[in-house]
Scaffold this active site. Structure first.
Site, PDB file in Angstrom:
ATOM      1  CG  HIS A 119     -10.152  36.912  80.429  1.00 21.26           C
ATOM      2  ND1 HIS A 119      -8.966  37.337  79.848  1.00 21.26           N
ATOM      3  CD2 HIS A 119      -9.811  36.397  81.617  1.00 21.26           C
ATOM      4  CE1 HIS A 119      -7.960  37.077  80.654  1.00 21.26           C
ATOM      5  NE2 HIS A 119      -8.451  36.506  81.736  1.00 21.26           N
ATOM      6  CG  ASP A 120      -8.950  39.432  83.785  1.00 20.23           C
ATOM      7  OD1 ASP A 120      -7.713  39.352  83.744  1.00 20.23           O
ATOM      8  OD2 ASP A 120      -9.697  38.474  84.072  1.00 20.23           O
TER       9      ASP A 120
HETATM   10  O1  TEU Z   1      -5.271  38.332  85.896  1.00 11.80           O
HETATM   11  C1  TEU Z   1      -4.467  38.837  86.934  1.00 11.80           C
HETATM   12  C2  TEU Z   1      -4.909  40.198  87.206  1.00 11.80           C
HETATM   13  O2  TEU Z   1      -4.097  41.078  87.353  1.00 11.80           O
HETATM   14  C3  TEU Z   1      -6.375  40.486  87.248  1.00 11.80           C
HETATM   15  O3  TEU Z   1      -7.125  39.289  87.336  1.00 11.80           O
HETATM   16  C4  TEU Z   1      -6.624  41.240  88.515  1.00 11.80           C
HETATM   17  O4  TEU Z   1      -5.977  40.556  89.562  1.00 11.80           O
HETATM   18  C5  TEU Z   1      -8.099  41.222  88.796  1.00 11.80           C
HETATM   19  O5  TEU Z   1      -8.778  41.619  87.637  1.00 11.80           O
HETATM   20  C6  TEU Z   1      -8.312  42.156  89.972  1.00 11.80           C
HETATM   21  O6  TEU Z   1      -8.105  43.480  89.531  1.00 11.80           O
HETATM   22  C7  TEU Z   1      -4.913  37.026  85.468  1.00 11.80           C
HETATM   23  C8  TEU Z   1      -6.064  36.509  84.618  1.00 11.80           C
HETATM   24  O7  TEU Z   1      -6.232  37.372  83.485  1.00 11.80           O
HETATM   25  C9  TEU Z   1      -7.301  36.501  85.479  1.00 11.80           C
HETATM   26  O8  TEU Z   1      -8.447  36.111  84.707  1.00 11.80           O
HETATM   27  C10 TEU Z   1      -7.084  35.502  86.605  1.00 11.80           C
HETATM   28  O9  TEU Z   1      -8.181  35.587  87.493  1.00 11.80           O
HETATM   29  C11 TEU Z   1      -5.804  35.847  87.394  1.00 11.80           C
HETATM   30  O10 TEU Z   1      -4.684  36.172  86.579  1.00 11.80           O
HETATM   31  C12 TEU Z   1      -5.349  34.620  88.173  1.00 11.80           C
HETATM   32  O11 TEU Z   1      -4.839  33.668  87.268  1.00 11.80           O
END
Ligand code: TEU
Length: 585
Positions: free
Chosen positions: A340-341
């Protein structure tokens, strides 16, 4: 291969609740919508569902800002729906893992509300509060210069108690103080035991290496003082007591329940020895981790949305490192290309041009299903969903990380048109939103995701790319994924456990490797004979490529095991984005 824990051979399917299936017509996906699609997921060949946060949350960061670990975000449903989901999965012989987001919570959580109410509140020390410092002119300063993942300082000023609190992510996501044993115990009870008591089978552990903060908060070396988004990300990771905390968490909150599956999100940890401390079986911390070496290729080092050039060798280096690194150790790993990221893998690593999209999807599937590790599929990846088109305006992007980056660029470049167009290029290539457009079920209104107005725009290509269109098409990505999941399990000793050897590394179009049986593995039967070694040939280019045949495969006849070109293959020439597996002995 000798008896292995169930989670090594499991296929995990990640569901992003807001975008999967809306059963209530409010335009937001929900748990009942997911329940209605369990047969679809089961039929794909999935063993475990990973459900991204569905907990009560103000949704500043799409549920990764939790205001009550023991309740459900109302538009997603309620606790009874979760009981029904857990039961419905177990009835199908499947399992459920939830997202464990315990580096921080929402600023709306009762614990934080208490903590911020006064300096002597009993929960004050559950979070990380620091007094201001002052510069020579008497101006108030945050304790250090660290920048948060979503922009701005990691320190948010709280006027009422005249102190700063720490947040690695949004200011609405205050970091817990894991040094406080009382806080850890409360987290274990509320976020972990509460759900294990309900029959949940494990967790994907969010930001698993960030809980232990450095003893002091030294300034980060800012290489470019003019850049407002310098952030100290590597400094956030692998703090002094992280392994003590993870061992305690597993021992106290998980071991009493027996076999709890854990997969940790482990960015910024290149050092092999450090990784082993998280996932070596003898450490008894995590079962496995996601490494981000592949999905981070092409992302900016200073700021992720300023893409940097890369080629296939970078991707191959990233994957080969982990395939080889785990061999001869007691650790395990994961095989994934989307979550999802991350932007959609077809757009990032192959081609989402209409003529190449389906072939790219199948070629990437062939790679992921022949690599060692637990396999993770992200919703929509199985039907070949791709990135948002470049012409969508920023308004269609909902992620605060995307919006904050755009605002930072506007401020830094004084809204320079060329710079802002480059910023939009970066967003259109790398934004997390690409993974969050609604799942495409059929060619009816809103792709069958919702009869209401979807919270996020449906991709314009839903009439060409949807489950219904592919479910009966033998040449579709969906059918190929199904076939590959069976193929991988049939030959699990080669593809789930086998030994990886890469060839022809300098080739920027071809990814060529073999998988061979470990010494102690018993070969599974191929169609015609025992198969001890497979050659995987992947064409990551839009040009026909002659297969690279490794030295040690030349003395054997090659038997074609599977190709992304259903039915016909052209000798030893790979079509654009074609993938093949040969049995070599
Ligand atoms: O992700 C942490 C993380 O390493 C990524 O979100 C990264 O910080 C971001 O893509 C910038 O490169 C986790 C979850 O997967 C993410 O969806 C959340 O936003 C984040 O933690 C905070 O809980």
């Amino acid at each position: 291969v000798s008896h292995q824990p169930w989670w090594k051979e499991a296929v995990v399917y990640q569901v992003y609740p807001a975008s999967f299936k809306d059963s209530k017509g409010d335009g937001i996906g929900d748990i009942q919508g997911l329940v209605s699609k369990l047969d679809y997921i089961k039929d794909l060949g999935v063993d475990v569902v990973w459900l991204s946060p569905m907990f009560k949350s103000p949704q500043v960061d799409m549920g990764y800002d939790i205001s009550d670990y023991e309740d459900v975000h109302e538009p997603f449903g309620n606790l009874a729906d979760m009981d029904e989901l857990i039961d419905a999965l177990h009835q199908r012989g499947m399992k459920l893992i939830l997202d464990l987001v315990i580096n921080h919570c929402s600023d709306q959580h009762a614990w934080f509300q208490e903590s911020r109410s006064s300096r002597d509140n009993p929960k004050r020390d559950w979070y990380i509060w620091r007094p201001p410092t002052y510069d020579s002119k008497g101006n108030r300063q945050p304790p250090n210069n660290w920048r948060a993942s979503f922009g701005g300082s990691v320190w948010e000023w709280d006027q009422r108690t005249e102190e700063y609190y720490l947040h690695y992510f949004a200011k609405e996501q205050p970091d817990f103080n894991w040094d406080n044993a009382e806080t850890r115990k409360a987290i274990y009870n509320s976020a972990i035991r509460f759900w294990l008591d309900k029959g949940v089978d494990g967790f994907r552990v969010d930001t698993v290496n960030k809980y232990s903060k450095p003893a002091e908060f030294p300034d980060a070396p800012i290489t470019d003082p003019s850049s407002p988004w310098q952030f100290a990300y590597p400094l956030f990771c692998n703090g002094p007591r992280i392994h003590e905390y993870l061992k305690e968490m597993v021992r106290e909150a998980m071991d009493p329940y027996g076999d709890v599956m854990t997969v940790g999100e482990l960015p910024c940890t290149p050092d092999a020895k450090e990784i082993l401390r998280y996932v070596s079986a003898r450490e008894h911390e995590l079962n496995m981790v996601f490494h981000f070496d592949m999905v981070y290729t092409g992302m900016g080092t200073i700021r992720k949305y300023i893409p940097e050039p890369f080629d296939l060798r970078d991707v191959k280096t990233a994957l080969a490192k982990w395939q080889c690194f785990i061999q001869d150790t007691d650790m395990w790993t994961t095989s994934f290309a989307e979550n999802h990221d991350s932007a959609r893998s077809i757009s990032r690593f192959a081609s989402d041009a209409p003529e190449y999209r389906a072939q790219s999807s199948k070629m990437l599937a062939l790679m992921l299903t022949t690599l060692t590790g637990t396999l993770f599929i992200y919703q929509g990846q199985e039907i070949g969903m791709v990135n948002i088109p470049r012409d969508w305006p920023l308004e269609e992007y909902k992620d605060l990380e995307t919006r904050n980056f755009f605002a930072l660029m506007k401020e830094k470049t004084k809204n320079d048109p060329k710079e802002m167009s480059a910023a939009m290029d970066g967003i259109a290539y790398l934004a997390r939103d690409h993974a969050r457009t609604p799942m495409q079920w059929n060619d009816s209104l809103n792709a069958g995701f919702s009869v209401g107005n979807p919270w996020m725009r449906v991709h314009d290509n839903y009439r060409e790319i949807n489950v219904e269109k592919q479910i009966n098409d033998d040449t579709s990505p969906l059918q190929f994924w199904k076939r590959l999941l069976r193929f991988r399990k049939t030959h699990k000793n080669l593809f789930i456990y086998g030994r990886f050897t890469e060839y022809d590394h300098e080739n920027t179009a071809l990814f060529t490797y073999t998988k061979s049986l470990d010494d102690n593995a018993n070969p599974s039967l191929g169609e015609t004979k025992e198969v001890k070694k497979a050659l995987v040939c992947l064409n990551f280019s839009g040009v026909r490529q002659k297969i690279f045949l490794p030295e040690d495969c030349q003395s054997h006849t090659l038997e074609l095991a599977i190709s992304t070109n259903i039915g016909r293959v052209d000798g030893d020439n790979l079509e654009p984005y074609e993938g093949r597996v040969y049995w070599t002995q």
